[in-house]
Design an enzyme around this catalytic site. Structure first.
Site, PDB file in Angstrom:
ATOM      1  N   ASN A  46       0.824  -1.213   0.000  1.00 48.34           N
ATOM      2  CA  ASN A  46       0.000   0.000   0.000  1.00 48.34           C
ATOM      3  C   ASN A  46       0.860   1.266   0.000  1.00 48.34           C
ATOM      4  OD1 ASN A  46      -2.458   1.245  -0.164  1.00 48.34           O
ATOM      5  ND2 ASN A  46      -3.036   0.916   1.952  1.00 48.34           N
ATOM      6  N   HIS A  53     -10.444   4.854   7.601  1.00 47.01           N
ATOM      7  CA  HIS A  53     -10.915   3.503   7.290  1.00 47.01           C
ATOM      8  C   HIS A  53     -12.353   3.273   7.744  1.00 47.01           C
ATOM      9  CE1 HIS A  53      -6.731   2.456   6.406  1.00 47.01           C
ATOM     10  NE2 HIS A  53      -7.200   1.371   5.838  1.00 47.01           N
TER      11      HIS A  53
END
Length: 497
Positions: free
Chosen positions: A316, A352
């Site tokens: 990521n 998130h």
């Protein structure tokens, strides 16, 4: 929903939403091959219209009418920039609006099981529009004082407010709409010009399709492996009934199978950006074209990681670069790296969603990185380790033991992310006797005999105590500026970002 995609998903043993996401991402390849063939030498506005319409069409096909949420966010940002663009107030308002909008979406779409909804591309768009507002702010600061920006900020800053069609195109470009990667508006505007494509040294298609094939291989590994170790395996009765050694070994396979899902979709998205030409960042030292500007995973580093730092560096990386550039470095005025790291991780956890599992994953990450920082300080300053380095098998053995260490504890640190809720996480951790917390939080205790055994001294670092490794990491980290780690612990896997 329904129809042939539902029937195909049922036959493949997956969900229709997941299948549509993959097919929508794969559709980017012919769309952008057609673009390079017919439109890359045309007027930039025509190119922006093409990117907008194709992105909106595929977005509607994948997530339905909820694609309008992205349009609302873009229009709000455009009006904000027209009214107050370049001011610090615009940055604050943009940040608060987009995070609030995203969290509200999470609240109404949340469920214990992972589901693909409009919040998936919205979380990508949230970062993109916040970053755009900051880039405009930097551009206006440059007008006031040309020496006020760093070279990195000068590379991304915008001295003019983008048009609405440029913002729609930048946001709905199919290479980065569904799952990323992030790329600056300045880079994108340059890409959508005939001059940019005339300067490309060769066709990027071969490299792009190679990334696609690797992504498909990871996807197949995920699909096949999930038949044996499904994502919710640590929450199943079968897991509770499994012997303790089998749990520990099985989790090593489980975590790789689950993470393969993220790797596969990132590789597919990267391939689309490569095929379009957007990912070109120049030529390397050997004069070979470098198409890795939109890379989100370093496969070799990922699969050979012998420290969690390696894994974080390789996984990521595009989102890591965004967080480092737009959050971590902007907190430099605090003059405290630890506080900046914690603040950045808290931001990423909030981004998130609401589930405690996301926050626990970041807590685990912080604990692990703190441990590794202290452990390698002892390791590199050990006189005994200095002698071991002269043995021909030293590098091989440390790499093997490091790989086993990473892949043993990786599952325990990642486990809260897919399980999400507290009762599921605690049940799984309880059956594992919280082994990772005993290991890491017990570090202050077992560090004492380790220091004595390794003959640790607080003096200058032992010869050969890690310099080569750091040089290797610097070399392997050569990426586009937006992919740099910049001393920040990286986020856990996002919802396909």
């Amino acid at each position: 929903m329904g129809g042939w995609t539902q029937a195909l998903a049922d036959n493949l043993g997956g969900t229709e939403a997941g299948l549509k996401l993959i097919l929508g991402q794969l559709a980017g390849y012919p769309i952008l091959l057609l673009y390079r063939k017919l439109l890359s030498n045309k007027d930039p506005n025509l190119q922006h219209v093409y990117f907008t319409l194709t992105g909106l069409f595929l977005g509607y096909w994948v997530i339905g009418p909820c694609v309008t949420h992205g349009i609302y966010a873009i229009i709000f940002t455009y009006l904000l920039l027209v009214i107050a663009g370049g001011s610090f107030l615009s940055v604050v308002v943009s940040f608060v609006f987009h995070i609030t909008y995203l969290l509200t979406g999470y609240w109404f779409t949340a469920g214990e099981d992972y589901d693909i909804s409009w919040t998936m591309p919205q979380c990508v768009l949230c970062l993109r529009l916040i970053g755009l507002t900051v880039d405009v702010y930097d551009g206006f600061q440059q007008k006031l004082n040309k020496k006020s920006l760093t070279p990195e900020q000068e590379k991304n800053c915008l001295v003019e407010i983008p048009s609405i069609i440029e913002m729609l195109s930048h946001s709905f470009f199919i290479g980065g709409y569904f799952v990323g990667p992030q790329f600056s508006m300045k880079k994108f505007k340059s890409f959508a010009t005939p001059d940019y494509h005339r300067t490309l040294p060769s066709s990027p298609s071969r490299f792009g399709f190679r990334r696609l094939l690797i992504g498909i291989a990871y996807l197949l590994g995920h699909v096949i492996g999930s038949q044996f170790y499904p994502e919710d395996w640590p929450d199943q009765l079968e897991f509770a009934a499994t012997s303790y050694p089998a749990k520990l070994i099985g989790l090593m396979f489980w975590v790789k199978i689950i993470l393969a899902k993220y790797v596969s979709i990132w590789l597919m998205a990267e391939g689309v950006c490569v095929v379009s030409g957007l990912s070109y960042v120049g030529k390397d030292e050997a004069g070979v074209p470098d198409w890795t500007g939109c890379r989100n995973v370093k496969l070799r580093r990922l699969e050979t990681a012998s420290q969690f730092g390696h894994y974080i560096e390789a996984f990521n990386i595009n989102t890591n670069g965004w967080a480092a550039y737009y959050v971590y470095k902007r907190l430099k005025f605090l003059n405290n790296k630890l506080i900046s790291q914690v603040a950045t991780l808290v931001f990423l956890a909030i981004w998130h969603g609401w589930y405690i599992g996301y926050y626990l994953t970041f807590v685990n990450e912080f604990i692990v990185m703190k441990f590794e920082s202290e452990f390698f300080k002892i390791w590199t300053q050990s006189s005994k380790v200095t002698k071991w380095r002269h043995h021909p098998s030293f590098q091989t053995l440390t790499s093997i033991f490091g790989w086993l260490y990473v892949h043993f504890f990786l599952a325990h640190c990642f486990l809260p992310f897919p399980l999400k809720t507290a009762h599921r996480i605690l049940k799984a951790y309880g059956s594992l006797y919280f082994v990772h917390l005993i290991f890491y939080l017990g570090w202050p205790v077992w560090a004492v005999p380790l220091k004595q055994y390794l003959h640790y001294s607080r003096g200058p670092k032992a010869q050969g105590g890690g310099g080569d490794e750091k040089a290797k990491r610097r070399t392997s980290s050569k990426d586009d500026n937006q992919n740099q780690k910049n001393d920040i612990a990286a986020p856990a896997p996002t919802k396909q970002e």
